[in-house]
Design a protein around this motif. Structure first.
Motif, short mmCIF file in Angstrom:
data_model
loop_
_atom_site.label_atom_id
_atom_site.label_comp_id
_atom_site.label_asym_id
_atom_site.label_seq_id
_atom_site.Cartn_x
_atom_site.Cartn_y
_atom_site.Cartn_z
N GLU A 84 54.43 38.35 33.91
CA GLU A 84 55.23 37.17 33.32
C GLU A 84 56.57 37.15 33.75
N GLU A 144 57.07 36.39 37.52
CA GLU A 144 56.89 35.06 37.95
C GLU A 144 57.96 34.19 37.60
N SER A 195 57.76 33.22 41.89
CA SER A 195 56.38 33.35 41.75
C SER A 195 55.66 33.56 43.30
N ARG A 206 50.07 35.13 40.53
CA ARG A 206 49.86 34.47 39.52
C ARG A 206 48.05 34.10 39.14
N ARG A 207 47.29 34.30 40.48
CA ARG A 207 45.97 34.36 40.32
C ARG A 207 45.43 35.43 39.17
N GLU A 225 46.51 34.91 35.72
CA GLU A 225 45.50 33.93 34.98
C GLU A 225 44.00 34.50 34.57
N GLU A 226 43.72 35.36 35.64
CA GLU A 226 42.55 36.26 35.36
C GLU A 226 42.71 36.87 34.17
N GLN A 235 44.96 36.75 31.39
CA GLN A 235 44.95 36.02 30.17
C GLN A 235 43.73 35.36 29.92
N ASP A 236 42.87 35.05 30.96
CA ASP A 236 41.56 34.31 30.39
C ASP A 236 40.39 35.50 29.62
#
Length: 206
Positions: A185, A188, A192, A197-198, A201-202, A204-205
């Motif tokens: 984070e 980024e 970025s 970023r991918r 997101e992975e 954080q999900d």
């Protein structure tokens, strides 16, 4: 005659200082200890708490000394030699930052041109050499050592995007998921990157 000999003896004594009678030949004076003509320049303010920081890095040992600036004007000479002096030293407790090369000048300039912060109090370091050593540590499965190389670069260049991304990946390898997310984070916000970023997101999900 006797009076003439006495005068001649006194004149020869005045021309030679006492060290000539203790050591033959007389010891040579180090150039740094020779007094210069005129008023000595004093670019620093003098005081009981004033000091000058001196760093020395030969790639094997890094030395940092704070020399007091004495109002009386004494000179302090620091000599670095490879000979064994018999003086007890403190064992190294961390990696020695490799000194920067000519190639690192371009990397340093590119970092600064992006407006990123440099910590002048941290020792100078070769970004390229530290990156190579980090990759070697990763190839050997030594993730802890690889992380230490990252931290050395970030001490001097705390917002270095490539090194921050590497740090996040190494933290994942060490099982530090939450810390890795925090580093991802952070980087980024600086710069970025689609892959990071991918991955962020992975994570954080989950």
């Amino acid at each position: 005659m006797i009076r003439s000999l006495a005068l001649l003896l006194c004149a020869s004594c005045a021309a030679r200082n006492y060290t000539h009678y203790l050591i033959e030949p007389a010891p040579a004076t180090h150039p740094a200890l020779e007094e210069e003509e005129g008023t000595q320049l004093r670019p620093f303010a003098f005081g009981s708490t004033t000091s000058m920081k001196v760093r020395w890095n030969d790639g094997n040992v890094i030395t940092e000394v704070q020399i007091p600036m004495l109002a009386s004007g004494q000179r302090i000479i620091i000599e670095h030699t490879e000979s064994v002096t018999g003086v007890e030293t403190i064992p190294a407790t961390r990696l020695v930052p490799p000194p920067p090369s000519l190639a690192d000048k371009t990397l340093d300039e590119a970092y600064r041109e992006r407006g990123l912060q440099v910590n002048p109090e941290a020792p100078e370091i070769s970004i390229s050499r530290a990156r190579t050593l980090m990759q070697e540590a990763l190839a050997g499965g030594n993730y802890q050592l690889a992380l230490e190389w990252c931290e050395l670069v970030l001490m001097r260049y705390p917002a270095h995007p490539e090194t921050l991304r590497a740090k996040g990946s190494i933290l994942l390898l060490l099982g530090e998921r939450d810390k890795a997310i925090e580093v991802y984070e952070e980087v980024e916000e600086i710069e970025s990157d689609p892959t990071v970023r991918r991955k962020l997101e992975e994570l954080q999900d989950r």
